[in-house]
Design a protein around this motif. Sequence first.
Motif, PDB file in Angstrom:
ATOM      1  N   ASN A 152      30.008  27.493  -0.549  1.00  0.00           N
ATOM      2  CA  ASN A 152      30.729  26.754  -1.593  1.00  0.00           C
ATOM      3  C   ASN A 152      31.973  26.067  -1.029  1.00  0.00           C
ATOM      4  N   ILE A 153      31.734  25.145  -0.084  1.00  0.00           N
ATOM      5  CA  ILE A 153      32.814  24.437   0.604  1.00  0.00           C
ATOM      6  C   ILE A 153      32.755  22.958   0.224  1.00  0.00           C
ATOM      7  N   PRO A 154      33.747  22.450  -0.517  1.00  0.00           N
ATOM      8  CA  PRO A 154      33.748  21.022  -0.864  1.00  0.00           C
ATOM      9  C   PRO A 154      34.123  20.176   0.344  1.00  0.00           C
ATOM     10  N   LEU A 155      33.351  19.127   0.589  1.00  0.00           N
ATOM     11  CA  LEU A 155      33.593  18.249   1.732  1.00  0.00           C
ATOM     12  C   LEU A 155      33.833  16.827   1.253  1.00  0.00           C
ATOM     13  N   SER A 156      34.883  16.196   1.744  1.00  0.00           N
ATOM     14  CA  SER A 156      35.113  14.785   1.456  1.00  0.00           C
ATOM     15  C   SER A 156      33.976  13.960   2.057  1.00  0.00           C
ATOM     16  N   THR A 157      33.874  12.711   1.646  1.00  0.00           N
ATOM     17  CA  THR A 157      32.801  11.873   2.195  1.00  0.00           C
ATOM     18  C   THR A 157      32.893  11.787   3.714  1.00  0.00           C
ATOM     19  N   GLN A 158      34.112  11.678   4.225  1.00  0.00           N
ATOM     20  CA  GLN A 158      34.275  11.588   5.679  1.00  0.00           C
ATOM     21  C   GLN A 158      33.846  12.884   6.358  1.00  0.00           C
ATOM     22  N   ASP A 159      34.292  14.009   5.791  1.00  0.00           N
ATOM     23  CA  ASP A 159      33.936  15.300   6.389  1.00  0.00           C
ATOM     24  C   ASP A 159      32.440  15.574   6.242  1.00  0.00           C
ATOM     25  N   PHE A 160      31.868  15.227   5.089  1.00  0.00           N
ATOM     26  CA  PHE A 160      30.441  15.420   4.861  1.00  0.00           C
ATOM     27  C   PHE A 160      29.636  14.645   5.904  1.00  0.00           C
ATOM     28  N   GLU A 161      30.013  13.398   6.126  1.00  0.00           N
ATOM     29  CA  GLU A 161      29.313  12.552   7.102  1.00  0.00           C
ATOM     30  C   GLU A 161      29.445  13.123   8.499  1.00  0.00           C
ATOM     31  N   ALA A 162      30.649  13.591   8.842  1.00  0.00           N
ATOM     32  CA  ALA A 162      30.879  14.142  10.177  1.00  0.00           C
ATOM     33  C   ALA A 162      30.078  15.423  10.401  1.00  0.00           C
ATOM     34  N   VAL A 163      30.083  16.307   9.399  1.00  0.00           N
ATOM     35  CA  VAL A 163      29.335  17.561   9.523  1.00  0.00           C
ATOM     36  C   VAL A 163      27.840  17.285   9.634  1.00  0.00           C
ATOM     37  N   ALA A 164      27.354  16.330   8.842  1.00  0.00           N
ATOM     38  CA  ALA A 164      25.931  15.981   8.892  1.00  0.00           C
ATOM     39  C   ALA A 164      25.546  15.475  10.280  1.00  0.00           C
ATOM     40  N   ASN A 165      26.379  14.655  10.872  1.00  0.00           N
ATOM     41  CA  ASN A 165      26.088  14.089  12.195  1.00  0.00           C
ATOM     42  C   ASN A 165      26.181  15.132  13.293  1.00  0.00           C
ATOM     43  N   GLU A 166      27.128  16.039  13.160  1.00  0.00           N
ATOM     44  CA  GLU A 166      27.383  17.017  14.229  1.00  0.00           C
ATOM     45  C   GLU A 166      26.452  18.223  14.157  1.00  0.00           C
ATOM     46  N   SER A 167      26.086  18.641  12.947  1.00  0.00           N
ATOM     47  CA  SER A 167      25.340  19.902  12.788  1.00  0.00           C
ATOM     48  C   SER A 167      23.831  19.714  12.769  1.00  0.00           C
ATOM     49  N   GLY A 168      23.378  18.509  12.417  1.00  0.00           N
ATOM     50  CA  GLY A 168      21.942  18.324  12.226  1.00  0.00           C
ATOM     51  C   GLY A 168      21.430  18.978  10.962  1.00  0.00           C
ATOM     52  N   ALA A 169      22.350  19.282  10.019  1.00  0.00           N
ATOM     53  CA  ALA A 169      21.957  19.931   8.768  1.00  0.00           C
ATOM     54  C   ALA A 169      21.110  18.987   7.913  1.00  0.00           C
ATOM     55  N   LEU A 170      20.229  19.561   7.134  1.00  0.00           N
ATOM     56  CA  LEU A 170      19.418  18.796   6.189  1.00  0.00           C
ATOM     57  C   LEU A 170      20.276  18.451   4.976  1.00  0.00           C
ATOM     58  N   MET A 171      20.295  17.177   4.592  1.00  0.00           N
ATOM     59  CA  MET A 171      21.011  16.751   3.387  1.00  0.00           C
ATOM     60  C   MET A 171      20.048  16.827   2.214  1.00  0.00           C
ATOM     61  N   LEU A 172      20.342  17.710   1.277  1.00  0.00           N
ATOM     62  CA  LEU A 172      19.463  17.975   0.138  1.00  0.00           C
ATOM     63  C   LEU A 172      20.128  17.487  -1.145  1.00  0.00           C
ATOM     64  N   ASP A 173      19.510  16.516  -1.799  1.00  0.00           N
ATOM     65  CA  ASP A 173      20.013  15.932  -3.040  1.00  0.00           C
ATOM     66  C   ASP A 173      19.231  16.520  -4.204  1.00  0.00           C
ATOM     67  N   THR A 174      19.920  17.187  -5.109  1.00  0.00           N
ATOM     68  CA  THR A 174      19.231  17.920  -6.175  1.00  0.00           C
ATOM     69  C   THR A 174      19.333  17.223  -7.537  1.00  0.00           C
ATOM     70  N   ARG A 175      19.704  15.948  -7.542  1.00  0.00           N
ATOM     71  CA  ARG A 175      19.826  15.217  -8.804  1.00  0.00           C
ATOM     72  C   ARG A 175      18.446  14.851  -9.363  1.00  0.00           C
ATOM     73  N   GLY A 227      28.052  23.577   2.903  1.00  0.00           N
ATOM     74  CA  GLY A 227      29.010  22.766   2.166  1.00  0.00           C
ATOM     75  C   GLY A 227      28.316  21.801   1.226  1.00  0.00           C
ATOM     76  N   PHE A 228      29.133  21.146   0.370  1.00  0.00           N
ATOM     77  CA  PHE A 228      28.580  20.162  -0.561  1.00  0.00           C
ATOM     78  C   PHE A 228      29.497  18.939  -0.625  1.00  0.00           C
ATOM     79  N   LEU A 229      28.929  17.820  -1.029  1.00  0.00           N
ATOM     80  CA  LEU A 229      29.667  16.567  -1.121  1.00  0.00           C
ATOM     81  C   LEU A 229      30.574  16.600  -2.350  1.00  0.00           C
ATOM     82  N   LYS A 230      31.866  16.657  -2.119  1.00  0.00           N
ATOM     83  CA  LYS A 230      32.839  16.705  -3.204  1.00  0.00           C
ATOM     84  C   LYS A 230      32.786  15.410  -4.007  1.00  0.00           C
TER      85      LYS A 230
END
Length: 470
Positions: A257-280, A343-346
């Motif tokens: 449950n870690i809120p990430l700003s758009t910049q941090d979200f983008e950086a974490v996605a690029n660095e970690s190779g995490a799957l971005m899951l959109d649940t909308r 984390g999640f996109l704040k």
Amino acid sequence: MKVEQIYTGCLAHAAYYIESNGEAAIFDPLREVEPYLERAKSDKAIIKYVFETHFHADFVSGHLDLQKKAGAEIVFGPGAAPAYKATIAKDGEIFSVGKYKVKVIHTPGHTMESTTYLLIDENDKEHGIITGDTLFIGDVGRPDLAQHVVSDLTEEKLAGHLFDSLRNKIMPLSDDLIVYPNHGAGSACGKMMSKETKDTLGNQKKFNYALRPDMTKEEFIKELLTGLTAPPVYFPQNVLLNIKGYESLDKVRERANIPLSTQDFEAVANESGALMLDTRDAEVFAKGFVPNSINIGLDGSFAQWVGELIPDVKQQILLITDPGNQEETITRLSRVGYDNTIGFLKGGFDEWKKDGKPVNSVNRIDATEFAELNKDNSVTFDVRKKSEFDSEHLLEAENIPLNEINKHLSEIPKDKKVYLHCAGGYRSMIASSILKQRGWDNITDIRGGFKALAETKIPKSKYVCPSTLL
């Protein structure tokens, strides 16, 4: 006798709660234990036992957190060998819960440790049976799951054990007993479960195909194994988590449950190779989403499709949800063992778009519009299950079930227009997002799926009742 069924529709899962004279017991709890603790608190009762019918494959049980938070004693049936403190009951052993009694009936077949619990009320009258995955309403548990963890077991051997358990342990019981199964329709633990979630044993003896009195063991095995599709890929991993143990859900939530700003979200996605899951919702997702994210809507069979399509429960995940839905999403992921959300996109997708980040979309059209199109240089894929497709389909459509899409990517052309549909639009949007992530650009999803397409004049195959296809 009061037996409370606590049903969770998105997993087609039933846990059970009983209470007598200040003592309570929970059967087959889900990962989040707060509802059970609150339920016992409202009765001013202590949770004395957590009874497990078997090592579950389709979800991670909450027994360890209940042991820790309530001091409850974990009970498994004969043959279970968990890697943590638990009582391994004997066949026929009786446990007291206030004035109630719980009798252990070992019923191997779905798994070798599978156990049914006979509930006996304060007057020593037998009330019902909590059957786990041994007996469902209209079906029995599939016997091909334990072999993925225990190599010397075959589905034929397990099916034979299940036949014996049903004939020798379950069917001799009184017809007026109430059957309380672990799952209802929609679960992958059986193939033709009823939407009803309880019934009398007498009715099941009349109407459940697997309890026909004239059925031989050979006939039972053949009928039980016919029509089984491959189990979801996460099942063996969940079994091992339930055997070996797992982290407390509190720790998982804290880490996730870690809120990430758009910049941090983008950086974490690029660095970690995490799957971005959109649940909308699929309709909302189609209009705009973070490039390379996949859509599995929270309002559908979310956890099951996560388990079908993300092969490793240890996969790191970044969430894009409607604002406020991140905690529910984290919990639902953990129910099926996906504990590595980071984390999640704040502010959600709106914040991403507001900050001028790149956006992708999926073209979506109505069935009536699709019916009027010139489909030259195009192909249509139906991503429903094979049984759904075989029951009735568009003559022009090819079938690639959603859970098999990653195995058949080479069959989907990139030089043609690709139209996708499922039954209603939920699964086809998942498929569309996966193809978009993998580099397909000319994708169109058909809104409303086959339900809407069936109302058009597009040629269709002759309807066949699904039950005859098993």
